[in-house]
Design a protein around this motif. Structure first.
Motif, PDB file in Angstrom:
ATOM      1  N   GLN A  36      36.114  27.875  27.822  1.00 14.35           N
ATOM      2  CA  GLN A  36      37.214  27.364  28.631  1.00 14.35           C
ATOM      3  C   GLN A  36      37.363  28.154  29.934  1.00 14.35           C
ATOM      4  OE1 GLN A  36      39.151  24.672  28.433  1.00 14.35           O
ATOM      5  NE2 GLN A  36      37.910  24.016  26.691  1.00 14.35           N
ATOM      6  N   ALA A  37      37.234  29.475  29.852  1.00 16.11           N
ATOM      7  CA  ALA A  37      37.424  30.313  31.037  1.00 16.11           C
ATOM      8  C   ALA A  37      36.319  30.091  32.068  1.00 16.11           C
ATOM      9  CB  ALA A  37      37.475  31.778  30.634  1.00 16.11           C
ATOM     10  N   LEU A  38      35.088  29.947  31.584  1.00 19.89           N
ATOM     11  CA  LEU A  38      33.964  29.789  32.503  1.00 19.89           C
ATOM     12  C   LEU A  38      33.804  28.360  32.998  1.00 19.89           C
ATOM     13  CD1 LEU A  38      31.403  32.019  30.586  1.00 19.89           C
ATOM     14  CD2 LEU A  38      32.156  32.416  32.940  1.00 19.89           C
ATOM     15  N   GLN A  39      33.878  27.394  32.074  1.00 20.79           N
ATOM     16  CA  GLN A  39      33.534  26.017  32.436  1.00 20.79           C
ATOM     17  C   GLN A  39      34.644  25.003  32.194  1.00 20.79           C
ATOM     18  OE1 GLN A  39      29.571  24.644  31.490  1.00 20.79           O
ATOM     19  NE2 GLN A  39      30.299  22.627  30.887  1.00 20.79           N
ATOM     20  N   PRO A  66      35.452  27.829  37.031  1.00 19.97           N
ATOM     21  CA  PRO A  66      34.697  27.375  38.207  1.00 19.97           C
ATOM     22  C   PRO A  66      33.182  27.332  38.026  1.00 19.97           C
ATOM     23  CG  PRO A  66      35.230  29.691  38.419  1.00 19.97           C
ATOM     24  CD  PRO A  66      35.793  29.254  37.092  1.00 19.97           C
ATOM     25  N   PHE A  67      32.683  27.481  36.787  1.00 22.70           N
ATOM     26  CA  PHE A  67      31.243  27.585  36.591  1.00 22.70           C
ATOM     27  C   PHE A  67      30.707  26.509  35.648  1.00 22.70           C
ATOM     28  CE2 PHE A  67      32.678  31.919  37.592  1.00 22.70           C
ATOM     29  CZ  PHE A  67      31.878  32.174  38.705  1.00 22.70           C
ATOM     30  N   LEU A  68      29.414  26.290  35.740  1.00 23.83           N
ATOM     31  CA  LEU A  68      28.689  25.463  34.786  1.00 23.83           C
ATOM     32  C   LEU A  68      27.769  26.377  33.992  1.00 23.83           C
ATOM     33  CD1 LEU A  68      27.701  22.421  37.042  1.00 23.83           C
ATOM     34  CD2 LEU A  68      29.539  22.518  35.349  1.00 23.83           C
ATOM     35  N   ILE A  69      27.902  26.387  32.683  1.00 25.63           N
ATOM     36  CA  ILE A  69      27.073  27.245  31.839  1.00 25.63           C
ATOM     37  C   ILE A  69      25.703  26.591  31.666  1.00 25.63           C
ATOM     38  CG2 ILE A  69      26.836  28.321  29.569  1.00 25.63           C
ATOM     39  CD1 ILE A  69      29.924  28.230  29.373  1.00 25.63           C
ATOM     40  N   GLU A  70      24.663  27.290  32.065  1.00 27.69           N
ATOM     41  CA  GLU A  70      23.302  26.772  31.950  1.00 27.69           C
ATOM     42  C   GLU A  70      22.582  27.299  30.715  1.00 27.69           C
ATOM     43  OE1 GLU A  70      21.343  27.641  35.662  1.00 27.69           O
ATOM     44  OE2 GLU A  70      22.075  25.763  36.527  1.00 27.69           O
ATOM     45  N   ASP A  71      22.967  28.496  30.273  1.00 32.83           N
ATOM     46  CA  ASP A  71      22.300  29.087  29.119  1.00 32.83           C
ATOM     47  C   ASP A  71      23.206  30.136  28.496  1.00 32.83           C
ATOM     48  OD1 ASP A  71      20.335  29.534  27.239  1.00 32.83           O
ATOM     49  OD2 ASP A  71      18.961  30.578  28.596  1.00 32.83           O
ATOM     50  N   ARG A  79      26.160  28.607  36.877  1.00 30.17           N
ATOM     51  CA  ARG A  79      26.080  28.233  38.276  1.00 30.17           C
ATOM     52  C   ARG A  79      27.484  28.014  38.813  1.00 30.17           C
ATOM     53  NH1 ARG A  79      21.363  29.082  41.125  1.00 30.17           N
ATOM     54  NH2 ARG A  79      19.579  28.617  39.770  1.00 30.17           N
ATOM     55  N   ASN A  80      27.705  28.401  40.036  1.00 26.75           N
ATOM     56  CA  ASN A  80      28.981  28.150  40.675  1.00 26.75           C
ATOM     57  C   ASN A  80      29.135  26.655  40.916  1.00 26.75           C
ATOM     58  OD1 ASN A  80      31.429  28.666  41.885  1.00 26.75           O
ATOM     59  ND2 ASN A  80      30.561  29.455  43.800  1.00 26.75           N
ATOM     60  N   SER A  81      30.190  26.086  40.406  1.00 21.61           N
ATOM     61  CA  SER A  81      30.370  24.633  40.532  1.00 21.61           C
ATOM     62  C   SER A  81      31.076  24.225  41.817  1.00 21.61           C
ATOM     63  CB  SER A  81      31.140  24.086  39.323  1.00 21.61           C
ATOM     64  OG  SER A  81      32.433  24.665  39.254  1.00 21.61           O
ATOM     65  N   ASP A 131      40.986  34.574  34.229  1.00 25.03           N
ATOM     66  CA  ASP A 131      40.888  33.406  35.108  1.00 25.03           C
ATOM     67  C   ASP A 131      40.866  33.812  36.576  1.00 25.03           C
ATOM     68  OD1 ASP A 131      40.909  31.771  32.874  1.00 25.03           O
ATOM     69  OD2 ASP A 131      43.070  31.478  32.930  1.00 25.03           O
ATOM     70  N   VAL A 132      41.713  34.762  36.944  1.00 29.92           N
ATOM     71  CA  VAL A 132      41.744  35.225  38.333  1.00 29.92           C
ATOM     72  C   VAL A 132      40.420  35.881  38.703  1.00 29.92           C
ATOM     73  CG1 VAL A 132      42.796  36.895  39.917  1.00 29.92           C
ATOM     74  CG2 VAL A 132      44.247  35.478  38.463  1.00 29.92           C
ATOM     75  N   ALA A 133      39.882  36.701  37.807  1.00 25.53           N
ATOM     76  CA  ALA A 133      38.620  37.389  38.091  1.00 25.53           C
ATOM     77  C   ALA A 133      37.468  36.405  38.258  1.00 25.53           C
ATOM     78  CB  ALA A 133      38.314  38.381  36.973  1.00 25.53           C
ATOM     79  N   LEU A 134      37.426  35.374  37.423  1.00 26.64           N
ATOM     80  CA  LEU A 134      36.360  34.385  37.538  1.00 26.64           C
ATOM     81  C   LEU A 134      36.511  33.547  38.804  1.00 26.64           C
ATOM     82  CD1 LEU A 134      36.067  33.284  33.808  1.00 26.64           C
ATOM     83  CD2 LEU A 134      34.437  34.669  35.115  1.00 26.64           C
ATOM     84  N   GLN A 135      37.727  33.239  39.175  1.00 26.86           N
ATOM     85  CA  GLN A 135      37.947  32.514  40.431  1.00 26.86           C
ATOM     86  C   GLN A 135      37.510  33.363  41.621  1.00 26.86           C
ATOM     87  OE1 GLN A 135      38.733  29.430  41.049  1.00 26.86           O
ATOM     88  NE2 GLN A 135      39.244  28.756  38.973  1.00 26.86           N
TER      89      GLN A 135
END
Length: 243
Positions: free
Chosen positions: A194-197, A201-206, A240-242, A125-129
């Motif tokens: 859950q970790a990405l979207q 902080p992200f929206l999964i597009e594909d 995409r960064n949300s 979570d910290v790394a994705l943030q």
């Protein structure tokens, strides 16, 4: 107590030379995965000609090197000095932990990681943030990692028998004194969502699951033609960064 970051930094420093000797083709250009999916074919980052791009967990940075002649600017970061020492000379690279990226907020148009850093982090979570923080709003984020299905099989490319729990989320190695020497972490498909979207902080597009290409005979850790013919070895999240 040795942290996962410290353990993996020491591990990859020590393994860098043999890793490069064993995988010269994979490390020769911008390949997303052992299935040898090249960015020139996949275009997962899109048109980067006017973009600044960050590679997280760049290793010896063949992907960053490839991007430097195509993007407005590209740079890479990795925790291992041993891996960075194998990079081509004069590349703009930084030694740092993905948990604390040394860049200003909204510095990059796109960021990505091709099997770098993220599988070795306990606190995803910290790394994705951090990845989201250094990206501009709406910036593209692409992440390729070992497919969660592969976790249930032993690290033997000829073995097709599942014998590891899909819900066991860590593989740790320790020395005789109990000090951590290697750490790798597993996420289920639901964990990644859950970790990405979901809470991330992200929206999964594909989501891409590359098929094993005809004629590729590479046998490497979790990857082999026998396994690749039956089930995926890599999963790629295009986001995409949300913010």
């Amino acid at each position: 107590m040795t942290s996962p970051s410290q353990a993996n930094q020491a591990y990859w420093d020590g393994d860098a030379a043999s890793y490069h000797a064993e995988h010269p083709d994979y490390l020769s250009s911008f390949y997303w995965c052992p299935e040898m999916l090249h960015e020139d074919q996949a275009h997962l980052l899109g048109d980067v000609s006017d973009s600044s791009v960050l590679e997280i967990g760049c290793g010896s940075a063949p992907c960053t090197e490839w991007l430097l002649t195509r993007a407005r600017f590209a740079t890479g970061v990795d925790i291992s000095r041993g891996m960075l020492n194998h990079a081509a000379g004069a590349l703009p690279l930084t030694q740092a932990d993905a948990l604390s990226l040394p860049y200003a907020t909204e510095s990059f148009d796109a960021a990505f990681s091709a099997f770098g850093a993220f599988p070795f982090l306990a606190n995803i979570d910290v790394a994705l943030q951090e990845g989201s923080r250094v990206l501009k709003p709406g910036g593209r984020f692409v992440l390729s990692v070992t497919h969660p299905m592969r976790w249930i099989f032993p690290d033997d490319p000829t073995n097709l028998t599942a014998d590891i729990s899909y819900f066991d989320r860590a593989y740790l190695e320790q020395d005789r004194d109990g000090n951590l020497t290697y750490a790798e972490f597993h996420r289920t498909i639901a964990d990644w969502f859950q970790a990405l979207q979901g809470k991330g902080p992200f929206l999964i597009e594909d989501i891409i699951e590359p098929e094993w290409p005809q004629g590729l005979s590479t046998t490497w850790g979790q990857w082999s033609p026998e396994r690749g013919e039956i089930f995926p070895g890599t999963i790629i999240f295009v986001c995409r960064n949300s913010r």
